[in-house]
Design a protein around this motif. Structure first.
Motif, PDB file in Angstrom:
ATOM      1  N   UNK A 191       0.843  -1.196   0.000  1.00 34.53           N
ATOM      2  CA  UNK A 191       0.000   0.000   0.000  1.00 34.53           C
ATOM      3  C   UNK A 191       0.879   1.247   0.000  1.00 34.53           C
ATOM      4  N   UNK A 192       0.701   2.090  -1.009  1.00 34.77           N
ATOM      5  CA  UNK A 192       1.432   3.350  -1.137  1.00 34.77           C
ATOM      6  C   UNK A 192       0.454   4.492  -0.869  1.00 34.77           C
ATOM      7  N   UNK A 193       0.806   5.372   0.056  1.00 33.40           N
ATOM      8  CA  UNK A 193      -0.090   6.457   0.468  1.00 33.40           C
ATOM      9  C   UNK A 193       0.494   7.792   0.027  1.00 33.40           C
ATOM     10  N   UNK A 194      -0.337   8.614  -0.594  1.00 36.16           N
ATOM     11  CA  UNK A 194       0.089   9.946  -1.006  1.00 36.16           C
ATOM     12  C   UNK A 194      -0.897  11.006  -0.563  1.00 36.16           C
ATOM     13  N   UNK A 195      -0.375  12.161  -0.129  1.00 39.07           N
ATOM     14  CA  UNK A 195      -1.194  13.304   0.271  1.00 39.07           C
ATOM     15  C   UNK A 195      -1.088  14.374  -0.807  1.00 39.07           C
ATOM     16  N   UNK A 196      -2.221  14.908  -1.230  1.00 39.19           N
ATOM     17  CA  UNK A 196      -2.231  15.760  -2.419  1.00 39.19           C
ATOM     18  C   UNK A 196      -1.447  17.053  -2.260  1.00 39.19           C
ATOM     19  N   UNK A 246       3.085  -4.876  -7.341  1.00 35.66           N
ATOM     20  CA  UNK A 246       1.905  -5.136  -6.525  1.00 35.66           C
ATOM     21  C   UNK A 246       1.441  -3.893  -5.768  1.00 35.66           C
ATOM     22  N   UNK A 247       1.870  -2.708  -6.224  1.00 39.05           N
ATOM     23  CA  UNK A 247       1.529  -1.472  -5.534  1.00 39.05           C
ATOM     24  C   UNK A 247       0.076  -1.093  -5.701  1.00 39.05           C
ATOM     25  N   UNK A 248      -0.522  -0.579  -4.636  1.00 38.32           N
ATOM     26  CA  UNK A 248      -1.877  -0.036  -4.700  1.00 38.32           C
ATOM     27  C   UNK A 248      -1.852   1.354  -4.078  1.00 38.32           C
ATOM     28  N   UNK A 249      -2.417   2.346  -4.744  1.00 34.44           N
ATOM     29  CA  UNK A 249      -2.332   3.747  -4.329  1.00 34.44           C
ATOM     30  C   UNK A 249      -3.542   4.138  -3.495  1.00 34.44           C
ATOM     31  N   UNK A 250      -3.262   4.679  -2.317  1.00 31.59           N
ATOM     32  CA  UNK A 250      -4.278   5.230  -1.429  1.00 31.59           C
ATOM     33  C   UNK A 250      -4.011   6.721  -1.302  1.00 31.59           C
ATOM     34  N   UNK A 251      -5.004   7.553  -1.638  1.00 37.40           N
ATOM     35  CA  UNK A 251      -4.817   9.004  -1.712  1.00 37.40           C
ATOM     36  C   UNK A 251      -5.556   9.722  -0.603  1.00 37.40           C
ATOM     37  N   UNK A 252      -4.859  10.662   0.048  1.00 32.36           N
ATOM     38  CA  UNK A 252      -5.496  11.564   0.999  1.00 32.36           C
ATOM     39  C   UNK A 252      -5.509  12.962   0.391  1.00 32.36           C
ATOM     40  N   UNK A 253      -6.696  13.491   0.168  1.00 33.13           N
ATOM     41  CA  UNK A 253      -6.849  14.843  -0.373  1.00 33.13           C
ATOM     42  C   UNK A 253      -6.783  15.810   0.809  1.00 33.13           C
ATOM     43  N   UNK A 254      -5.578  16.328   1.050  1.00 42.41           N
ATOM     44  CA  UNK A 254      -5.421  17.187   2.213  1.00 42.41           C
ATOM     45  C   UNK A 254      -4.051  17.808   2.289  1.00 42.41           C
ATOM     46  N   UNK A 255      -3.781  18.430   3.434  1.00 42.99           N
ATOM     47  CA  UNK A 255      -2.523  19.129   3.666  1.00 42.99           C
ATOM     48  C   UNK A 255      -1.653  18.322   4.630  1.00 42.99           C
ATOM     49  N   UNK A 256      -0.375  18.709   4.696  1.00 47.03           N
ATOM     50  CA  UNK A 256       0.538  18.101   5.652  1.00 47.03           C
ATOM     51  C   UNK A 256       1.314  16.943   5.064  1.00 47.03           C
ATOM     52  N   UNK A 257       2.277  16.495   5.848  1.00 50.71           N
ATOM     53  CA  UNK A 257       3.207  15.460   5.413  1.00 50.71           C
ATOM     54  C   UNK A 257       2.807  14.114   6.010  1.00 50.71           C
ATOM     55  N   UNK A 258       2.535  13.147   5.148  1.00 55.26           N
ATOM     56  CA  UNK A 258       2.045  11.799   5.470  1.00 55.26           C
ATOM     57  C   UNK A 258       0.572  11.866   5.895  1.00 55.26           C
ATOM     58  N   UNK A 259      -0.066  10.684   5.990  1.00 50.67           N
ATOM     59  CA  UNK A 259      -1.514  10.663   6.223  1.00 50.67           C
ATOM     60  C   UNK A 259      -1.957   9.735   7.345  1.00 50.67           C
ATOM     61  N   UNK A 260      -1.284   8.628   7.548  1.00 48.14           N
ATOM     62  CA  UNK A 260      -1.734   7.640   8.539  1.00 48.14           C
ATOM     63  C   UNK A 260      -1.592   8.201   9.948  1.00 48.14           C
ATOM     64  N   UNK A 261      -2.651   8.064  10.733  1.00 51.98           N
ATOM     65  CA  UNK A 261      -2.612   8.523  12.117  1.00 51.98           C
ATOM     66  C   UNK A 261      -2.656  10.023  12.278  1.00 51.98           C
ATOM     67  N   UNK A 262      -3.146  10.734  11.266  1.00 56.30           N
ATOM     68  CA  UNK A 262      -3.159  12.198  11.346  1.00 56.30           C
ATOM     69  C   UNK A 262      -4.566  12.774  11.298  1.00 56.30           C
ATOM     70  N   UNK A 263      -5.562  11.926  11.618  1.00 56.64           N
ATOM     71  CA  UNK A 263      -6.902  12.472  11.772  1.00 56.64           C
ATOM     72  C   UNK A 263      -7.911  12.049  10.727  1.00 56.64           C
ATOM     73  N   UNK A 264      -7.508  11.357   9.682  1.00 53.69           N
ATOM     74  CA  UNK A 264      -8.449  10.909   8.663  1.00 53.69           C
ATOM     75  C   UNK A 264      -8.948   9.503   9.000  1.00 53.69           C
TER      76      UNK A 264
END
Length: 523
Positions: free
Chosen positions: A458-463, A482-500
């Motif tokens: 799982x590859x996570x990207x923040x817009x 085998x990569x799968x893209x998970x996108x967070x439309x938001x601000x800041x650096x990284x996404x996991x554990x940051x409120x989404x």
């Protein structure tokens, strides 16, 4: 302002973790590399040194860890041996790799170990685990995994790279990185040379052996001695490059891998630095739009361009005349102020703090921005620095050829950097010159990482990520077989554990049940 390619999670930038290992087994079943995985054949990873000999590696894979109390409640620590040079294991030259864990708390069946890395390169995994991941990751994940991290070789307690003393580093961080004339250019070049010479003098033994490939091989040793057949891993920021490198070297050992705030391994150093410059401009634009709506915005109202112009004008004033900061030896000049602003752009929750620090600085008190800069550089109140910036340069300069080989090359690239960011472009372009004077030749180069045959990753990207632009996550997810893209439309650096909740639910399900989100899922 030496902010070139420092890629790490938000928490390690703003929060002063400061919780380090106090030197400290469980042994798992022997799991030696197969011939193919030792050679890194799958996917043709760049910068793979000669194959380690399996027989010589056996003692490393069979070692037992002795766990001790860390001095931090709930955590245990140990030390793992790894060969200094993987091309010549068993030659009697080893490095000590510091490891820490928090044992799964239950309820539920234990799923093994979850190794976490906060990025950098140069971020302390031990500090990150003890200050955040080991206590702040979602409770269901901590219940079923032993939470584990390590200080990568060259970092913190793992045969650390050392370069400058505290007072020397204080001077280095104040050097003008937007030189206006030949004399200022000469001073900047001299500072880079002094930094590199200090690293060679104090760390000559380890400097050739701290690449990302070396750290990835250490991570496979860690997997084996922890008793895990597969590596389960969450890597943030630069930690995504480490995780992807591991997957490319050892695709058959990939368990559940999350790469959050991803890097693109195909981008050469020049492009990485320019892309990151563009990322900070994107993040600053978000800050500027928000700031202009706030009654306490010290940069006034108007468009993001108008707000940016006022910040740039303030930086020019500091370049000519620094303001007091509460530290007589470190007044707030342009270099430290720019680093302070950049530190706050990693996390939108720091925007109020940035507004307050800017307002104070514009009124003649630079203490707030200096504090932000100190958090970025991991400078303690006692004037001592963590080795983050030393390890960062050592890994970056070894992983790829330098972005620039001299000032003339920077001059050529300056227009493109200034186009990417009118505010930060010049400073970040000159900061990228640091590897041009490095005493060790690079062993790696840019190239795709495919991890052919690996389980889903799982590859996570923040817009609007400032440090790892979203396009890097798109690129890495596309490279990994085998990569799968998970996108967070938001601000800041990284996404996991940051409120989404959307992001956290998707990643938790993957870590706990092995079900990756649908490729292209957006939150």
């Amino acid at each position: 302002m030496d902010t070139s390619r420092v890629l790490r999670t938000t928490g390690t930038v703003i929060a002063a973790a400061g919780l380090l290992l106090s030197g400290c087994t469980s042994g798992g079943p022997e799991t030696l590399p197969t011939a193919a995985s030792a050679r890194g054949e799958a996917g043709g990873t760049p910068s793979v040194p000669p194959s380690p000999d399996a027989a010589a590696m056996r003692p490393y894979y069979e070692q037992k860890l002795t766990w001790r109390d860390c001095g931090v409640p709930g955590f245990q620590c140990s030390t793992m041996k790894a060969p200094l040079d993987y091309a010549n294991p068993g030659a009697g030259e080893d490095v000590d790799i510091a490891v820490a864990r928090r044992v799964a708390t239950g309820p539920g069946k234990r799923l093994g170990s979850l190794v976490v890395n906060p990025g950098g390169p140069g971020g302390s995994g031990i500090g990150y685990l003890q200050a955040y991941a080991g206590i702040g990751y979602p409770a269901p994940v901590r219940a079923r995994y032993d939470m584990v991290s390590f200080d990568p070789r060259g970092v913190a307690r793992s045969s650390p790279v050392e370069c400058l003393t505290g007072p020397e580093m204080d001077k280095y961080t104040q050097v003008d990185q937007t030189p206006d004339d030949a004399a200022e250019r000469a001073r900047l070049v001299a500072a880079f040379k002094e930094f590199a010479a200090g690293c060679e003098t104090r760390s000559k033994r380890v400097l050739p052996h701290v690449s990302t490939v070396d750290a990835a091989r250490d991570m496979d040793l860690l997997r084996a001695v922890l008793g895990d057949a597969k590596l389960n891993y969450v890597g943030a920021s630069y930690g995504t490059l480490l995780g992807a490198t591991y997957a490319n070297l050892f695709p058959d050992r990939v368990g559940r891998l999350v790469l959050d705030g991803a890097m693109d391994p195909t981008r050469p150093a020049l492009d990485l630095n320019r892309d990151q410059t563009e990322g900070f401009e994107t993040a600053f634009t978000s800050f500027a739009k928000d700031c202009a709506k706030q009654p306490d915005c010290p940069l006034g109202k108007g468009s993001p361009e108008e707000v940016a112009a006022r910040l740039k004008d303030f930086f020019r004033k500091l370049d000519a005349q620094p303001v007091p900061s509460g530290d007589d030896k470190r007044p707030l000049g342009e270099a430290l102020a720019t680093t302070g602003v950049i530190a706050a752009l990693y996390d939108e929750n720091a925007w109020p703090q940035l507004r307050e620090a800017l307002a104070s600085a514009m009124n003649g008190d630079g203490a707030g921005l200096l504090g932000l800069a100190d958090s970025y550089y991991e400078r303690g109140a006692d004037g001592k620095y963590a080795n983050l910036m030393f390890a960062n340069a050592a890994v970056n300069c070894l992983d790829q050829p330098a972005a620039f080989n001299g000032p003339d090359a920077v001059d050529t690239a300056l227009p493109s950097f200034q186009k990417a960011s009118p505010v930060f472009g010049a400073g970040l372009a000159w900061a990228a010159l640091n590897c041009g004077y490095w005493p060790v030749k690079p062993t790696g180069q840019a190239g795709p990482l495919t991890a052919k045959g690996a389980a889903p990753i799982v590859v996570v990207g923040t817009t609007r990520d400032p440090a790892t632009p979203y396009k890097w996550a798109q690129a890495l997810a596309g490279q990994l077989e085998s990569g799968t893209l998970l996108t967070y439309d938001g601000d800041g650096h990284t996404a996991y554990g940051r409120g989404s909740d959307c992001i956290d639910t998707a990643i938790n399900r993957y870590l706990l049940e092995g079900r990756p989100p649908a490729d292209g899922k957006k939150c």
